[in-house]
Motif scaffolding. Structure first.
Motif, PDB file in Angstrom:
ATOM      1  N   PRO A 120      89.801  87.590  46.740  1.00 44.08           N
ATOM      2  CA  PRO A 120      90.561  87.358  45.503  1.00 44.08           C
ATOM      3  C   PRO A 120      92.047  87.136  45.755  1.00 44.08           C
ATOM      4  CG  PRO A 120      89.964  89.665  45.718  1.00 44.08           C
ATOM      5  CD  PRO A 120      89.283  88.943  46.837  1.00 44.08           C
ATOM      6  N   LYS A 121      92.534  87.498  46.949  1.00 45.13           N
ATOM      7  CA  LYS A 121      93.942  87.249  47.261  1.00 45.13           C
ATOM      8  C   LYS A 121      94.186  85.760  47.495  1.00 45.13           C
ATOM      9  CE  LYS A 121      94.709  91.719  49.474  1.00 45.13           C
ATOM     10  NZ  LYS A 121      93.547  91.970  50.365  1.00 45.13           N
ATOM     11  N   VAL A 122      93.132  85.024  47.798  1.00 40.97           N
ATOM     12  CA  VAL A 122      93.283  83.606  48.127  1.00 40.97           C
ATOM     13  C   VAL A 122      92.691  82.684  47.067  1.00 40.97           C
ATOM     14  CG1 VAL A 122      92.907  81.890  49.934  1.00 40.97           C
ATOM     15  CG2 VAL A 122      93.119  84.297  50.556  1.00 40.97           C
ATOM     16  N   PHE A 123      91.607  83.115  46.449  1.00 41.21           N
ATOM     17  CA  PHE A 123      90.898  82.238  45.512  1.00 41.21           C
ATOM     18  C   PHE A 123      90.878  82.840  44.112  1.00 41.21           C
ATOM     19  CE2 PHE A 123      89.098  81.595  49.701  1.00 41.21           C
ATOM     20  CZ  PHE A 123      89.105  80.218  49.818  1.00 41.21           C
ATOM     21  N   ASP A 124      90.843  81.965  43.130  1.00 43.07           N
ATOM     22  CA  ASP A 124      90.564  82.488  41.796  1.00 43.07           C
ATOM     23  C   ASP A 124      89.076  82.295  41.521  1.00 43.07           C
ATOM     24  OD1 ASP A 124      90.348  79.822  41.423  1.00 43.07           O
ATOM     25  OD2 ASP A 124      92.049  79.632  40.078  1.00 43.07           O
ATOM     26  N   ASN A 125      88.637  82.651  40.322  1.00 48.07           N
ATOM     27  CA  ASN A 125      87.228  82.501  39.957  1.00 48.07           C
ATOM     28  C   ASN A 125      86.278  83.222  40.899  1.00 48.07           C
ATOM     29  OD1 ASN A 125      87.563  80.936  37.711  1.00 48.07           O
ATOM     30  ND2 ASN A 125      87.657  79.032  38.904  1.00 48.07           N
ATOM     31  N   VAL A 126      86.689  84.354  41.441  1.00 50.12           N
ATOM     32  CA  VAL A 126      85.731  85.063  42.291  1.00 50.12           C
ATOM     33  C   VAL A 126      84.892  85.964  41.390  1.00 50.12           C
ATOM     34  CG1 VAL A 126      87.284  85.035  44.257  1.00 50.12           C
ATOM     35  CG2 VAL A 126      87.237  87.035  42.783  1.00 50.12           C
ATOM     36  N   SER A 127      83.656  86.181  41.810  1.00 47.11           N
ATOM     37  CA  SER A 127      82.862  87.131  41.042  1.00 47.11           C
ATOM     38  C   SER A 127      82.214  88.131  41.993  1.00 47.11           C
ATOM     39  CB  SER A 127      81.805  86.403  40.214  1.00 47.11           C
ATOM     40  OG  SER A 127      81.072  85.544  41.050  1.00 47.11           O
ATOM     41  N   LYS A 128      81.818  89.258  41.436  1.00 48.60           N
ATOM     42  CA  LYS A 128      81.222  90.313  42.254  1.00 48.60           C
ATOM     43  C   LYS A 128      79.740  90.006  42.450  1.00 48.60           C
ATOM     44  CE  LYS A 128      80.106  94.292  40.391  1.00 48.60           C
ATOM     45  NZ  LYS A 128      78.737  94.744  40.712  1.00 48.60           N
ATOM     46  N   LEU A 129      79.253  90.277  43.644  1.00 49.55           N
ATOM     47  CA  LEU A 129      77.826  90.152  43.918  1.00 49.55           C
ATOM     48  C   LEU A 129      77.201  91.527  43.682  1.00 49.55           C
ATOM     49  CD1 LEU A 129      78.616  88.194  47.126  1.00 49.55           C
ATOM     50  CD2 LEU A 129      77.163  87.243  45.329  1.00 49.55           C
ATOM     51  N   ASP A 130      76.185  91.603  42.845  1.00 52.52           N
ATOM     52  CA  ASP A 130      75.574  92.917  42.566  1.00 52.52           C
ATOM     53  C   ASP A 130      74.701  93.375  43.721  1.00 52.52           C
ATOM     54  OD1 ASP A 130      76.772  92.820  40.123  1.00 52.52           O
ATOM     55  OD2 ASP A 130      75.022  91.934  39.125  1.00 52.52           O
ATOM     56  N   HIS A 131      74.079  92.415  44.372  1.00 49.96           N
ATOM     57  CA  HIS A 131      73.127  92.772  45.429  1.00 49.96           C
ATOM     58  C   HIS A 131      73.167  91.744  46.551  1.00 49.96           C
ATOM     59  CE1 HIS A 131      69.132  92.378  47.360  1.00 49.96           C
ATOM     60  NE2 HIS A 131      69.308  93.676  47.496  1.00 49.96           N
ATOM     61  N   LEU A 132      73.099  92.239  47.775  1.00 44.45           N
ATOM     62  CA  LEU A 132      72.995  91.364  48.944  1.00 44.45           C
ATOM     63  C   LEU A 132      71.912  91.930  49.848  1.00 44.45           C
ATOM     64  CD1 LEU A 132      76.717  91.041  50.141  1.00 44.45           C
ATOM     65  CD2 LEU A 132      75.319  89.165  49.290  1.00 44.45           C
ATOM     66  N   SER A 133      71.140  91.049  50.465  1.00 46.56           N
ATOM     67  CA  SER A 133      70.200  91.540  51.477  1.00 46.56           C
ATOM     68  C   SER A 133      71.000  91.911  52.728  1.00 46.56           C
ATOM     69  CB  SER A 133      69.177  90.463  51.821  1.00 46.56           C
ATOM     70  OG  SER A 133      69.827  89.416  52.508  1.00 46.56           O
ATOM     71  N   PHE A 134      70.412  92.698  53.596  1.00 48.77           N
ATOM     72  CA  PHE A 134      71.072  93.039  54.859  1.00 48.77           C
ATOM     73  C   PHE A 134      71.450  91.764  55.618  1.00 48.77           C
ATOM     74  CE2 PHE A 134      68.703  97.229  54.683  1.00 48.77           C
ATOM     75  CZ  PHE A 134      69.833  98.014  54.581  1.00 48.77           C
ATOM     76  N   LEU A 135      70.509  90.813  55.631  1.00 56.96           N
ATOM     77  CA  LEU A 135      70.760  89.606  56.418  1.00 56.96           C
ATOM     78  C   LEU A 135      71.927  88.798  55.879  1.00 56.96           C
ATOM     79  CD1 LEU A 135      67.263  88.383  57.453  1.00 56.96           C
ATOM     80  CD2 LEU A 135      69.293  88.535  58.896  1.00 56.96           C
ATOM     81  N   GLU A 136      71.981  88.674  54.553  1.00 55.86           N
ATOM     82  CA  GLU A 136      73.086  87.935  53.957  1.00 55.86           C
ATOM     83  C   GLU A 136      74.408  88.635  54.300  1.00 55.86           C
ATOM     84  OE1 GLU A 136      73.005  84.977  52.591  1.00 55.86           O
ATOM     85  OE2 GLU A 136      75.176  85.037  52.297  1.00 55.86           O
TER      86      GLU A 136
END
Ligand code: ASP
Ligand code: MG
Length: 431
Positions: free
Chosen positions: A234-250
């Motif tokens: 968010p320090k570099v880009f606008d329009n960021v959103s939070k990811l609720d879930h990520l797999s271990f691999l991702e």
């Protein structure tokens, strides 16, 4: 049992430490291990001390004294009556640091680095432990160097898993059984010969993961100054959103490409023991954050990772012989030797190009070793964008007004090397 990791931003001042204590008392399980980093930017300041030890000892001692004063300010703010035991142990760590600075024997830079850099964590953990005790939270501070055992790869100690796992269990289990909080330092360990080793910058996450795995924790939580893992910095880009879930691999892929939110080595020990990792905000501890767990990927939005200070290094064979496997084997042997991480690579008939972090000293040692075979050209001042789950609409927008030097695509991961631009690139008001 659970493991909490608090980074430098969370303990940057007295109010930060009060907040951390509140999170611990409110969100703890009975059995809890807390891993803490150095306060605020202390590690950067200690890096300056180390630099100065080799240039100007008086400056080094002065800078160290300043770091000590900054910690004394925090202590004075936190405690009504100064805990004598805390002051004594902190004094000891700083005096040992002064000895290392004063030492005239010739010692390798990386070794000296590791003997000084851990002061930040040693001191912050003592302060937090004293404060938790004062708040009535039963706590025992255990020196991470009696648990995390590594080889002597200075500044990037490699974990000796068998002894580390055994020592973590020996040190923690009985304390945890009494519902006493175990508090320890991230980022540092020890060789079998009792020299302090660091695990690489931002390595406290990794420490917490090693401990979580050894104790088969129910979960690990990293408390950060962002709401969770975001689609971009968010320090570099606008329009960021939070990811609720990520797999271990991702999560492994993202952090490998340079997403700063978690240290890249953190995920593997957790995945091996199937331990969920939560990334949450220490400013809004009640909010959900991000859960990293499992194998199943939902549809992810595009995730953008930016790595600055990159360079392209072009090797071309002097005798016009093809770049064959023997050439590549030799180059990769040297990358390994100098610990150069290749971020992108590409070959043509007689040339081979890699994108790597720009580091003049490393590059010079590398070039010296290959100049009999290759002509080497270094192109500095580049940025590397990695876009996971890239869609066609976003790429042109991201690359707008940028000079693209190299582009690689494999399935939905795109890597683009561009000429560096000023730091704020995609904020709306700059359009
Ligand atoms: N204090 C260390 C650093 O800033 C380790 C960490 O924060 O994870 O690199
Ligand atoms: Mg830090």
């Amino acid at each position: 049992m659970n493991v909490f990791k608090f980074g430098g931003a969370s303990v940057k001042d007295a109010n930060g430490i009060r907040n951390v204590a509140e999170i611990i008392s409110k969100y703890r399980s009975d059995e809890l291990v807390v891993v803490v980093s150095a306060t605020g930017k202390t590690t950067n300041a200690l890096e300056q001390v180390i630099q100065e030890k080799f240039e100007n000892k008086t400056n080094a001692l002065q800078l160290l004294r300043k770091i000590r004063q900054d910690h004394e300010v925090i202590i004075q703010d936190l405690f009504n009556s100064l805990p004598a035991e805390l002051l004594r142990s902190i004094n000891e760590y700083f005096v040992e640091g002064e000895w290392v600075i004063d030492e005239d024997r010739e010692m390798a830079y990386d070794y000296v680095y590791d003997q000084i850099i851990g002061i930040g964590e040693l001191v912050s953990s003592q302060i937090l432990a004293s404060y938790l005790l004062e708040k009535g939270i039963k706590t025992k501070c255990i020196d991470a160097r009696s648990m995390i055992i590594t080889d002597d790869t200075w500044r990037e100690g490699r974990i000796q898993w068998t002894s580390t796992n055994a020592k973590i269990r020996d040190n923690c289990n009985s304390i945890l059984r009494d519902n006493i909080v175990v508090l320890t330092q991230g980022f540092i360990g020890s060789t079998a010969e009792n020299n302090t080793v660091s695990l690489g910058r931002e390595g406290s996450d990794y420490t917490a993961a090693i401990i979580s795995a050894a104790l088969e924790a129910q979960s690990m939580t990293i408390w950060k100054d962002v709401p969770g893992v975001l689609t971009a910095d968010p320090k570099v880009f606008d329009n960021v959103s939070k990811l609720d879930h990520l797999s271990f691999l991702e999560a492994i892929e993202m952090t490998y490409y340079g997403a700063k939110v978690i240290h890249p080595k953190t995920i593997q020990p957790l995945k091996n023991k199937n331990i969920p990792l939560y990334v949450k905000s220490f400013l809004h501890p009640e909010k959900e954050g991000t859960l990293i767990f499992g194998e199943i990927d939902r549809d992810y939005p595009p995730i953008v990772v930016l790595e600055s200070n990159q360079s392209l290094v072009h090797f071309s064979s002097k005798d016009l012989s093809f770049i064959a496997e023997d050439h590549l084997a030799r180059l990769f042997g040297l990358f390994d030797k100098f610990r150069i991480k290749v971020n992108v690579m590409r070959n043509t008939a007689i040339s081979f190009t890699v994108c790597i972090q720009y580091d003049k000293a490393k590059l010079n040692s590398l070039i010296e070793k290959v100049q009999d075979l290759f002509t080497v050209i270094v192109e500095p001042n580049l940025d590397l964008y990695t876009i996971r789950h890239c869609n066609d609409s976003m790429l042109p927008r991201l690359l707008e007004e940028k000079i693209v030097i190299m582009e690689e695509r494999i399935r939905k991961t795109v890597q683009v090397v561009v000429k560096s631009a000023p730091v704020i690139i995609h904020k709306k008001d700059h359009h």
